[in-house]
Motif scaffolding. Structure first.
Motif, PDB file in Angstrom:
ATOM      1  N   SER A  75       0.825  -1.211   0.000  1.00  0.00           N
ATOM      2  CA  SER A  75       0.000   0.000   0.000  1.00  0.00           C
ATOM      3  C   SER A  75       0.860   1.262   0.000  1.00  0.00           C
ATOM      4  CB  SER A  75      -0.969  -0.007   1.185  1.00  0.00           C
ATOM      5  OG  SER A  75      -0.274  -0.006   2.400  1.00  0.00           O
ATOM      6  N   VAL A  76       2.036   1.226   0.621  1.00  0.00           N
ATOM      7  CA  VAL A  76       2.955   2.370   0.532  1.00  0.00           C
ATOM      8  C   VAL A  76       3.409   2.558  -0.916  1.00  0.00           C
ATOM      9  CG1 VAL A  76       5.277   3.157   1.159  1.00  0.00           C
ATOM     10  CG2 VAL A  76       3.728   2.359   2.930  1.00  0.00           C
ATOM     11  N   ALA A  77       3.723   1.446  -1.579  1.00  0.00           N
ATOM     12  CA  ALA A  77       4.127   1.540  -2.990  1.00  0.00           C
ATOM     13  C   ALA A  77       2.988   2.084  -3.851  1.00  0.00           C
ATOM     14  CB  ALA A  77       4.565   0.164  -3.492  1.00  0.00           C
ATOM     15  N   ILE A  78       1.769   1.651  -3.582  1.00  0.00           N
ATOM     16  CA  ILE A  78       0.615   2.149  -4.335  1.00  0.00           C
ATOM     17  C   ILE A  78       0.397   3.634  -4.051  1.00  0.00           C
ATOM     18  CG2 ILE A  78      -1.910   1.993  -4.504  1.00  0.00           C
ATOM     19  CD1 ILE A  78      -1.584  -1.044  -4.133  1.00  0.00           C
ATOM     20  N   GLY A  79       0.566   4.052  -2.789  1.00  0.00           N
ATOM     21  CA  GLY A  79       0.413   5.464  -2.436  1.00  0.00           C
ATOM     22  C   GLY A  79       1.435   6.346  -3.127  1.00  0.00           C
ATOM     23  N   ILE A  80       2.681   5.899  -3.162  1.00  0.00           N
ATOM     24  CA  ILE A  80       3.728   6.672  -3.846  1.00  0.00           C
ATOM     25  C   ILE A  80       3.435   6.755  -5.344  1.00  0.00           C
ATOM     26  CG2 ILE A  80       6.174   6.636  -4.494  1.00  0.00           C
ATOM     27  CD1 ILE A  80       6.731   5.510  -1.668  1.00  0.00           C
ATOM     28  N   ALA A  81       3.032   5.629  -5.928  1.00  0.00           N
ATOM     29  CA  ALA A  81       2.699   5.635  -7.354  1.00  0.00           C
ATOM     30  C   ALA A  81       1.514   6.552  -7.642  1.00  0.00           C
ATOM     31  CB  ALA A  81       2.394   4.215  -7.831  1.00  0.00           C
ATOM     32  N   PHE A  82       0.540   6.603  -6.715  1.00  0.00           N
ATOM     33  CA  PHE A  82      -0.625   7.471  -6.887  1.00  0.00           C
ATOM     34  C   PHE A  82      -0.218   8.943  -6.892  1.00  0.00           C
ATOM     35  CE2 PHE A  82      -4.116   9.900  -4.879  1.00  0.00           C
ATOM     36  CZ  PHE A  82      -5.077   9.735  -5.859  1.00  0.00           C
ATOM     37  N   VAL A  83       0.642   9.340  -5.947  1.00  0.00           N
ATOM     38  CA  VAL A  83       1.084  10.742  -5.881  1.00  0.00           C
ATOM     39  C   VAL A  83       1.874  11.108  -7.140  1.00  0.00           C
ATOM     40  CG1 VAL A  83       2.553  12.358  -4.623  1.00  0.00           C
ATOM     41  CG2 VAL A  83       1.022  10.843  -3.368  1.00  0.00           C
ATOM     42  N   ILE A  84       2.749  10.232  -7.585  1.00  0.00           N
ATOM     43  CA  ILE A  84       3.528  10.497  -8.800  1.00  0.00           C
ATOM     44  C   ILE A  84       2.606  10.588 -10.018  1.00  0.00           C
ATOM     45  CG2 ILE A  84       5.236   9.493 -10.382  1.00  0.00           C
ATOM     46  CD1 ILE A  84       6.690   8.457  -7.873  1.00  0.00           C
ATOM     47  N   MET A  85       1.620   9.689 -10.090  1.00  0.00           N
ATOM     48  CA  MET A  85       0.687   9.716 -11.215  1.00  0.00           C
ATOM     49  C   MET A  85      -0.107  11.027 -11.251  1.00  0.00           C
ATOM     50  SD  MET A  85      -2.704   7.448 -11.907  1.00  0.00           S
ATOM     51  CE  MET A  85      -3.462   8.251 -10.517  1.00  0.00           C
ATOM     52  N   ILE A 136      -4.587  11.666   0.479  1.00  0.00           N
ATOM     53  CA  ILE A 136      -5.337  10.495   0.017  1.00  0.00           C
ATOM     54  C   ILE A 136      -4.446   9.250   0.023  1.00  0.00           C
ATOM     55  CG2 ILE A 136      -6.496   9.477  -1.995  1.00  0.00           C
ATOM     56  CD1 ILE A 136      -7.581  12.279  -2.585  1.00  0.00           C
ATOM     57  N   GLY A 137      -3.176   9.395  -0.360  1.00  0.00           N
ATOM     58  CA  GLY A 137      -2.238   8.264  -0.338  1.00  0.00           C
ATOM     59  C   GLY A 137      -1.999   7.738   1.067  1.00  0.00           C
ATOM     60  N   VAL A 138      -1.890   8.635   2.062  1.00  0.00           N
ATOM     61  CA  VAL A 138      -1.683   8.202   3.449  1.00  0.00           C
ATOM     62  C   VAL A 138      -2.919   7.472   3.974  1.00  0.00           C
ATOM     63  CG1 VAL A 138      -1.359   9.052   5.811  1.00  0.00           C
ATOM     64  CG2 VAL A 138       0.063   9.936   3.965  1.00  0.00           C
ATOM     65  N   ILE A 139      -4.093   8.008   3.673  1.00  0.00           N
ATOM     66  CA  ILE A 139      -5.329   7.333   4.077  1.00  0.00           C
ATOM     67  C   ILE A 139      -5.424   5.967   3.408  1.00  0.00           C
ATOM     68  CG2 ILE A 139      -7.850   7.446   3.915  1.00  0.00           C
ATOM     69  CD1 ILE A 139      -7.571  10.506   4.218  1.00  0.00           C
ATOM     70  N   ASP A 140      -4.998   5.897   2.156  1.00  0.00           N
ATOM     71  CA  ASP A 140      -4.986   4.638   1.413  1.00  0.00           C
ATOM     72  C   ASP A 140      -4.078   3.609   2.091  1.00  0.00           C
ATOM     73  OD1 ASP A 140      -5.329   2.911  -0.956  1.00  0.00           O
ATOM     74  OD2 ASP A 140      -3.236   3.431  -1.342  1.00  0.00           O
ATOM     75  N   VAL A 141      -2.928   4.038   2.597  1.00  0.00           N
ATOM     76  CA  VAL A 141      -2.011   3.117   3.277  1.00  0.00           C
ATOM     77  C   VAL A 141      -2.689   2.492   4.488  1.00  0.00           C
ATOM     78  CG1 VAL A 141       0.118   3.006   4.639  1.00  0.00           C
ATOM     79  CG2 VAL A 141       0.120   4.174   2.448  1.00  0.00           C
TER      80      VAL A 141
END
Length: 172
Positions: A75-85, A136-141
């Motif tokens: 989920s941390v990897a998904i959050g980072i990818a979300f912010v970059i996207m 949103i990424g932190v909440i996602d984690v």
């Protein structure tokens, strides 16, 4: 009348070697039949040794702590990818002039007679959009970590009822 071999379960018997089934010769067969059976068994043994092995396993329990750790990292990897996207998408839209066109359209619709000026970039500026994406990424984690852990607990409960997932592994 039956022969002694037949009376005690003699005759041809089937046995399994590896994943193949073959027929073993009975004790009452002639010497030539025994030699043919030995040759067939040697051929079967060679085929089994050279072929892939199959193992059936049952996944009956999953450790919730290890699932939580893996879920957190993913989920941390998904959050980072979300912010970059989001950052890349905002840059592309800004480069295409989408925000300037929307700002011009809103100004035309509202009219500039009222003295209040509308600036779209105050609401959808790069810093503000990236900050919102980070939140949103932190909440996602937190949510994904909790959901994966809950999923592990639910899997353990269900596998206790039905026995788990059966897997067949081969070494090709």
């Amino acid at each position: 009348m039956s022969t002694p071999d037949q009376a005690y379960g003699g005759g041809a018997r089937q046995y399994a070697t590896g994943g193949q089934t073959t027929t073993a010769p009975s004790a009452g067969y002639a010497q030539a039949g025994q030699q043919a059976g030995v040759q067939q068994a040697e051929t079967t043994a060679r085929a089994v040794r050279g072929g892939p092995r199959k193992v059936r396993l049952t996944l009956s329990r999953v450790d919730p702590w290890s699932v939580a750790k893996i879920g957190f990292l993913l989920s941390v990897a998904i959050g980072i990818a979300f912010v970059i996207m989001i950052g890349v998408l905002w840059t592309i839209l800004d480069g295409m002039g989408v925000f300037a066109d929307i700002d011009r359209t809103v100004r035309t619709v509202l009219g500039e007679n009222g003295g209040s000026t509308f600036d779209l970039m105050q609401y959808v500026g790069f810093g503000r959009v990236l900050s919102l994406a980070t939140v949103i990424g932190v909440i996602d984690v937190f949510l994904l970590t909790a959901l994966t852990t809950l999923g592990a607990f639910l899997y353990n409960i269900c596998s206790a009822l039905v026995g788990g997932v059966q897997l067949t592994l081969t070494d090709d």
